[in-house]
Motif scaffolding. Structure first.
Motif, mmCIF file in Angstrom:
data_model
loop_
_atom_site.group_PDB
_atom_site.id
_atom_site.type_symbol
_atom_site.label_atom_id
_atom_site.label_comp_id
_atom_site.label_asym_id
_atom_site.label_seq_id
_atom_site.Cartn_x
_atom_site.Cartn_y
_atom_site.Cartn_z
ATOM 1 N N MET A 136 0.846 -1.203 0.000
ATOM 2 C CA MET A 136 0.000 0.000 0.000
ATOM 3 C C MET A 136 0.875 1.243 0.000
ATOM 4 S SD MET A 136 -3.208 -0.943 2.488
ATOM 5 C CE MET A 136 -2.264 -1.005 3.972
ATOM 6 N N SER A 137 0.441 2.262 -0.719
ATOM 7 C CA SER A 137 1.206 3.498 -0.760
ATOM 8 C C SER A 137 1.089 4.219 0.575
ATOM 9 C CB SER A 137 0.732 4.389 -1.905
ATOM 10 O OG SER A 137 -0.631 4.685 -1.762
ATOM 11 N N LYS A 138 2.171 4.877 0.948
ATOM 12 C CA LYS A 138 2.208 5.657 2.187
ATOM 13 C C LYS A 138 2.045 7.125 1.820
ATOM 14 C CE LYS A 138 5.095 2.644 4.981
ATOM 15 N NZ LYS A 138 6.337 2.526 5.745
ATOM 16 N N GLN B 196 -2.057 5.192 5.513
ATOM 17 C CA GLN B 196 -2.309 4.268 4.410
ATOM 18 C C GLN B 196 -3.804 4.057 4.308
ATOM 19 O OE1 GLN B 196 0.313 1.077 5.898
ATOM 20 N NE2 GLN B 196 1.297 1.151 3.889
ATOM 21 N N LEU B 197 -4.301 4.051 3.088
ATOM 22 C CA LEU B 197 -5.719 3.842 2.828
ATOM 23 C C LEU B 197 -5.898 2.464 2.210
ATOM 24 C CD1 LEU B 197 -8.624 5.002 2.681
ATOM 25 C CD2 LEU B 197 -8.005 5.973 0.476
ATOM 26 N N VAL B 198 -6.670 1.614 2.872
ATOM 27 C CA VAL B 198 -6.906 0.259 2.370
ATOM 28 C C VAL B 198 -7.769 0.335 1.113
ATOM 29 C CG1 VAL B 198 -7.913 -1.990 2.911
ATOM 30 C CG2 VAL B 198 -6.722 -0.698 4.688
ATOM 31 N N ALA B 199 -7.386 -0.389 0.087
ATOM 32 C CA ALA B 199 -8.115 -0.454 -1.186
ATOM 33 C C ALA B 199 -8.252 0.915 -1.838
ATOM 34 C CB ALA B 199 -9.492 -1.088 -0.979
ATOM 35 N N ARG C 85 -5.123 3.511 7.995
ATOM 36 C CA ARG C 85 -4.130 3.176 9.017
ATOM 37 C C ARG C 85 -3.256 4.400 9.217
ATOM 38 N NH1 ARG C 85 1.277 0.437 8.041
ATOM 39 N NH2 ARG C 85 1.986 -0.105 10.136
ATOM 40 N N PHE C 86 -3.267 4.946 10.427
ATOM 41 C CA PHE C 86 -2.457 6.115 10.764
ATOM 42 C C PHE C 86 -1.316 5.675 11.667
ATOM 43 C CE2 PHE C 86 -6.645 7.862 9.949
ATOM 44 C CZ PHE C 86 -6.378 9.012 9.219
ATOM 45 N N VAL C 87 -0.096 6.040 11.316
ATOM 46 C CA VAL C 87 1.067 5.758 12.149
ATOM 47 C C VAL C 87 1.651 7.095 12.569
ATOM 48 C CG1 VAL C 87 3.342 4.684 12.259
ATOM 49 C CG2 VAL C 87 1.490 3.558 11.011
ATOM 50 N N GLU D 279 -0.282 3.757 16.636
ATOM 51 C CA GLU D 279 -1.014 3.386 15.432
ATOM 52 C C GLU D 279 -2.502 3.306 15.732
ATOM 53 O OE1 GLU D 279 -1.221 -0.380 12.347
ATOM 54 O OE2 GLU D 279 0.669 0.039 13.381
ATOM 55 N N ILE D 280 -3.299 3.925 14.846
ATOM 56 C CA ILE D 280 -4.747 3.806 14.948
ATOM 57 C C ILE D 280 -5.308 3.415 13.586
ATOM 58 C CG2 ILE D 280 -4.991 5.461 16.853
ATOM 59 C CD1 ILE D 280 -5.922 7.567 14.903
ATOM 60 N N MET D 281 -6.444 2.739 13.620
ATOM 61 C CA MET D 281 -7.185 2.401 12.402
ATOM 62 C C MET D 281 -8.507 3.129 12.488
ATOM 63 S SD MET D 281 -5.259 0.210 10.719
ATOM 64 C CE MET D 281 -6.154 -0.907 9.688
ATOM 65 N N VAL D 282 -8.910 3.768 11.393
ATOM 66 C CA VAL D 282 -10.145 4.545 11.352
ATOM 67 C C VAL D 282 -10.960 4.094 10.136
ATOM 68 C CG1 VAL D 282 -11.151 6.850 11.190
ATOM 69 C CG2 VAL D 282 -9.021 6.513 12.454
ATOM 70 N N SER D 283 -12.251 3.856 10.353
ATOM 71 C CA SER D 283 -13.133 3.400 9.280
ATOM 72 C C SER D 283 -14.327 4.323 9.143
ATOM 73 C CB SER D 283 -13.615 1.986 9.601
ATOM 74 O OG SER D 283 -14.458 1.518 8.568
#
Length: 176
Positions: A75-77, A86-89, A101-103, A167-171
């Motif tokens: 995945m591109s950063k 990073q954005l999934v899909a 995905r935020f780092v 790291e956090i994941m946001v949807s």
């Protein structure tokens, strides 16, 4: 062919789908092989066995299952002041869900200006300690803690550690 892909993606045999839909096995077989073109009513009856709406059937994009898995190395950063996102899909057309995905590098935050979203968002901390502000509320979140932000709620996030990444994941329910 689309019917076969949808059926297989749902783990159903022709026989099971036919049973659920109340049609014959041969009807399913002939539709999948392109030997017959079902009427709208017949197709709706078959799709009720999944269950799936007609509109979703024609827009679901099941033909290309290679777009199901996304590995972090591929995945591109997107570089951000706090680290990267990073954005999934990201390149998937007709994406209906956004997962980011935020780092956060040690001590870094989202910046002086609060962020907002056009959509409700839910997120979870997976690593590190994040100080999160949402509107007037401020909370320290650790791994396993989650948050829900209504659309247009201003928010900020900061990694409170001087030595560890966070790291956090946001949807959200729509692409942005």
């Amino acid at each position: 062919m689309r019917l076969k892909a949808v059926r297989e993606a749902n783990g159903l045999s022709q026989r099971e789908l036919a049973k659920r839909a109340g049609v014959t096995n041969s009807s399913i077989s002939m539709i999948e092989q392109g030997q017959v073109s079902p009427s709208v009513q017949s197709l709706e009856k078959v799709l009720a066995g999944l269950p799936m709406s007609l509109s979703y059937f024609f827009s679901c994009g099941v033909e290309n299952n290679s777009d199901s898995f996304f590995f972090r190395e591929q995945m591109s950063k997107h570089d951000k002041p706090y680290g990267f996102m990073q954005l999934v899909a990201e390149k998937l057309t007709q994406r209906r869900v956004t997962l980011k995905r935020f780092v956060f590098e040690p001590g870094k935050d989202t910046g002086d200006s609060p962020l907002t979203s056009f959509f409700d968002q839910a997120g979870c901390v997976f690593q590190g300690e994040i100080i999160m502000s949402a509107g007037q509320q401020v909370r320290t979140l650790v791994p396993g803690d989650c948050f829900y932000l209504r659309a247009y709620t201003p928010f900020r996030a900061r990694n409170s550690s001087a030595t560890e990444t966070a790291e956090i994941m946001v949807s959200s329910a729509a692409g942005e």
